[in-house]
Design a protein around this motif. Structure first.
Motif, PDB file in Angstrom:
ATOM      1  N   LYS A   1       1.968   1.602   7.555  1.00  0.00           N
ATOM      2  CA  LYS A   1       1.794   2.959   7.005  1.00  0.00           C
ATOM      3  C   LYS A   1       2.506   3.109   5.668  1.00  0.00           C
TER       4      LYS A   1
ATOM      5  N   ARG B   1       0.382   1.460   3.006  1.00  0.00           N
ATOM      6  CA  ARG B   1      -0.787   2.291   2.692  1.00  0.00           C
ATOM      7  C   ARG B   1      -0.397   3.534   1.903  1.00  0.00           C
ATOM      8  N   SER B   2       0.718   4.157   2.271  1.00  0.00           N
ATOM      9  CA  SER B   2       1.134   5.365   1.553  1.00  0.00           C
ATOM     10  C   SER B   2       1.573   5.034   0.129  1.00  0.00           C
ATOM     11  N   GLU B   3       2.197   3.886  -0.070  1.00  0.00           N
ATOM     12  CA  GLU B   3       2.571   3.462  -1.429  1.00  0.00           C
ATOM     13  C   GLU B   3       1.325   3.293  -2.299  1.00  0.00           C
TER      14      GLU B   3
ATOM     15  N   GLU C   1      -1.370   4.867  -2.088  1.00  0.00           N
ATOM     16  CA  GLU C   1      -1.964   6.179  -2.355  1.00  0.00           C
ATOM     17  C   GLU C   1      -1.196   6.977  -3.405  1.00  0.00           C
ATOM     18  N   THR C   2      -0.018   6.512  -3.807  1.00  0.00           N
ATOM     19  CA  THR C   2       0.803   7.289  -4.747  1.00  0.00           C
ATOM     20  C   THR C   2       0.270   7.246  -6.176  1.00  0.00           C
ATOM     21  N   GLY C   3      -0.551   6.293  -6.493  1.00  0.00           N
ATOM     22  CA  GLY C   3      -1.010   6.154  -7.868  1.00  0.00           C
ATOM     23  C   GLY C   3      -0.102   5.246  -8.684  1.00  0.00           C
ATOM     24  N   ASN C   4       1.130   5.094  -8.254  1.00  0.00           N
ATOM     25  CA  ASN C   4       2.082   4.202  -8.911  1.00  0.00           C
ATOM     26  C   ASN C   4       2.898   3.499  -7.818  1.00  0.00           C
ATOM     27  N   PRO C   5       2.255   2.578  -7.092  1.00  0.00           N
ATOM     28  CA  PRO C   5       2.914   1.954  -5.942  1.00  0.00           C
ATOM     29  C   PRO C   5       4.147   1.146  -6.316  1.00  0.00           C
ATOM     30  N   ASP C   6       5.130   1.226  -5.453  1.00  0.00           N
ATOM     31  CA  ASP C   6       6.365   0.452  -5.592  1.00  0.00           C
ATOM     32  C   ASP C   6       6.119  -0.898  -4.907  1.00  0.00           C
TER      33      ASP C   6
ATOM     34  N   THR D   1      -1.554  -4.680  -7.415  1.00  0.00           N
ATOM     35  CA  THR D   1      -1.747  -3.646  -6.394  1.00  0.00           C
ATOM     36  C   THR D   1      -3.195  -3.566  -5.906  1.00  0.00           C
TER      37      THR D   1
END
Length: 165
Positions: free
Chosen positions: A57, A60-62, A64-69, A139
């Motif tokens: 999760k 997946r949430s990273e 969705e941020t538009g700028n994943p870590d 990414t």
């Protein structure tokens, strides 16, 4: 009462206590019996799978941020990979839903042990690839690998996990 009889009483009581403590063996057929306590391994494996789910999760949430870590993704993939390597050890015989325990583990795990171990290895391999991809910083490729990892989860769940929905 002099000291010797007290000592003998203490020694006998201690011996009986030790014998009682050592007598908690599982039934010979490894099946649950009425009122049997749930083995701790069931809680351990469920916690392990919850950790895998949490790591998935987070990845997946990273995305969705538009700028994943990518470091967070790599760390989560590493956690998932380490947990996946423990899966096979969390399934001793006699711990399925058919044995009367609060679990979603189907008896097919033991009926097709090789298939189950292969499915667990698929997750290990897919999460290892996720680590490599995340380390590269790509990414878009991480997003594609999410599908591969999810596919390994689904494949295992479809065959070895009770669908309680």
């Amino acid at each position: 009462m002099n000291a010797l009889p007290k000592f003998r009483l203490f020694a006998a009581t201690a011996t009986l206590g030790l014998l009682a403590a050592c007598g908690g063996e599982a039934p010979a057929d490894d099946t649950a019996t009425a009122g049997a306590e749930e083995p701790a391994v069931i809680d351990e494996r469920q916690a392990n799978f919850e950790g895998i789910g949490d790591a998935f999760k987070l990845i997946r949430s990273e995305l969705e941020t538009g700028n994943p870590d990518v470091v967070a993704i790599e760390n989560a993939a590493t956690d998932m990979n380490e947990r996946s390597q423990k899966i096979a050890g969390f399934f001793p015989e006699g711990t399925s839903v058919d044995d009367g325990f609060d679990t979603e583990a189907l008896a097919t795990i033991w009926e097709d042990k090789t298939g189950f171990e292969s499915a667990a290895q698929d997750l290990t391999d897919a999460s290892a690839e996720m680590i490599t991809i995340a380390a590269s910083g790509d990414t878009a490729a991480v997003g594609e690998q999410v599908k591969a990892v999810g596919g390994t989860c689904k494949g295992c769940h479809d065959k070895f996990r009770l669908d309680d929905d």
